[in-house]
Design a protein around this motif. Structure first.
Motif, PDB file in Angstrom:
ATOM      1  N   SER A   1       0.703  -1.306  -0.042  1.00 56.02           N
ATOM      2  CA  SER A   1      -0.046  -0.014  -0.115  1.00 56.02           C
ATOM      3  C   SER A   1       0.874   1.033   0.120  1.00 56.02           C
ATOM      4  CB  SER A   1      -1.027   0.030   1.337  1.00 56.02           C
ATOM      5  OG  SER A   1      -0.114  -0.043   2.316  1.00 56.02           O
TER       6      SER A   1
ATOM      7  N   LEU B   1     -12.691  -1.591  -3.098  1.00 56.71           N
ATOM      8  CA  LEU B   1     -11.372  -2.103  -2.777  1.00 56.71           C
ATOM      9  C   LEU B   1     -11.510  -3.496  -2.582  1.00 56.71           C
ATOM     10  CD1 LEU B   1      -9.234   0.329  -0.656  1.00 56.71           C
ATOM     11  CD2 LEU B   1      -8.821  -0.237  -3.083  1.00 56.71           C
TER      12      LEU B   1
ATOM     13  N   ASP C   1      -9.935  -6.756  -5.190  1.00 61.23           N
ATOM     14  CA  ASP C   1      -8.846  -7.269  -4.724  1.00 61.23           C
ATOM     15  C   ASP C   1      -8.809  -8.650  -5.521  1.00 61.23           C
ATOM     16  OD1 ASP C   1      -6.597  -7.454  -3.038  1.00 61.23           O
ATOM     17  OD2 ASP C   1      -7.706  -8.052  -1.418  1.00 61.23           O
TER      18      ASP C   1
ATOM     19  N   ARG D   1      -4.530  -1.514  -7.695  1.00 58.99           N
ATOM     20  CA  ARG D   1      -5.613  -0.506  -7.912  1.00 58.99           C
ATOM     21  C   ARG D   1      -5.108   0.892  -7.263  1.00 58.99           C
ATOM     22  NH1 ARG D   1      -8.369  -3.954  -4.440  1.00 58.99           N
ATOM     23  NH2 ARG D   1      -6.118  -4.179  -3.317  1.00 58.99           N
TER      24      ARG D   1
ATOM     25  N   ILE E   1      -7.678  -1.488   3.708  1.00 59.02           N
ATOM     26  CA  ILE E   1      -6.432  -1.359   3.377  1.00 59.02           C
ATOM     27  C   ILE E   1      -5.404  -2.400   3.940  1.00 59.02           C
ATOM     28  CG2 ILE E   1      -4.398  -0.002   2.995  1.00 59.02           C
ATOM     29  CD1 ILE E   1      -6.286   2.424   2.956  1.00 59.02           C
TER      30      ILE E   1
ATOM     31  N   GLN F   1      -5.908  -6.230   2.336  1.00 60.52           N
ATOM     32  CA  GLN F   1      -6.087  -6.179   0.544  1.00 60.52           C
ATOM     33  C   GLN F   1      -4.618  -7.088   0.227  1.00 60.52           C
ATOM     34  OE1 GLN F   1      -8.325  -4.748  -1.426  1.00 60.52           O
ATOM     35  NE2 GLN F   1      -9.021  -4.950   0.592  1.00 60.52           N
TER      36      GLN F   1
ATOM     37  N   VAL G   1      -2.268  -1.400  -3.473  1.00 62.82           N
ATOM     38  CA  VAL G   1      -3.178  -0.237  -3.213  1.00 62.82           C
ATOM     39  C   VAL G   1      -2.553   1.003  -3.495  1.00 62.82           C
ATOM     40  CG1 VAL G   1      -5.038   0.943  -1.914  1.00 62.82           C
ATOM     41  CG2 VAL G   1      -5.018  -1.552  -2.023  1.00 62.82           C
TER      42      VAL G   1
END
Length: 174
Positions: free
Chosen positions: A4, A71, A75, A80, A110, A113, A117
């Motif tokens: 992330s 999201l 996933d 993304r 988040i 995931q 991201v």
């Protein structure tokens, strides 16, 4: 947990273009999660400018309010890119939604995931104190959202004039 990355910076600093390049790095395809809503011609033109930069390697998902669900639903595959958190916050605040609860839900999402991201946001606290309550509330809320999401993300980049500056780097080679 997937990688992330939070990219922050001022308006027109090159954040979105930088995020787009990062999103395509690994697979050559990416999902663009758009939070903008075109309520007038000027915003339509801004959205069109962003769309023009992207080619067929992008799939677009509209998520002006339920970002966490977007999201979750996307996933497991391509990276993304969320553009942007400050427009998402604006949407929530103007609809009287509980933006703090939505942010906490986003934080938990988040963290779970599996696919990367990349989130784009604006730094809004570097200027003068706004003259009206709504603008001050927005500035304060954006600061809180940015700090909260930054703590969750493995990496944070500040974009200045199109160039990345590492702020926090755990899992993205900027």
């Amino acid at each position: 947990m997937g990688q992330s990355l939070l990219i922050t910076g001022g308006a027109r600093s090159g954040k979105s273009a930088l995020a787009e390049s990062y999103a395509l790095e690994t697979t050559g395809k990416a999902i663009y999660i758009a939070t903008a809503q075109a309520h007038d011609a000027e915003m339509e033109a801004r959205i069109a400018e962003h769309q023009k930069r992207r080619g067929p390697e992008w799939t677009t998902v509209q998520a002006p309010f339920d970002l966490a669900d977007a999201l979750v639903q996307s996933d497991g595959g391509d990276p993304r890119m969320v553009d942007c958190l400050t427009l998402w916050l604006t949407n929530l605040m103007l609809s009287d939604a509980d933006w703090r609860a939505q942010t906490e839900t986003l934080v938990h999402t988040i963290a779970t995931q599996t696919a990367p991201v990349i989130l784009v946001t604006n730094e809004v606290g570097g200027g003068i104190v706004p003259e009206n309550k709504l603008a001050r509330d927005f500035r304060d809320a954006a600061g809180w959202v940015n700090q909260t999401i930054a703590r969750t993300c493995g990496s944070v980049v500040l974009c200045v004039a199109g160039y990345p500056m590492k702020v926090k780097s755990n899992d993205h080679p900027v």
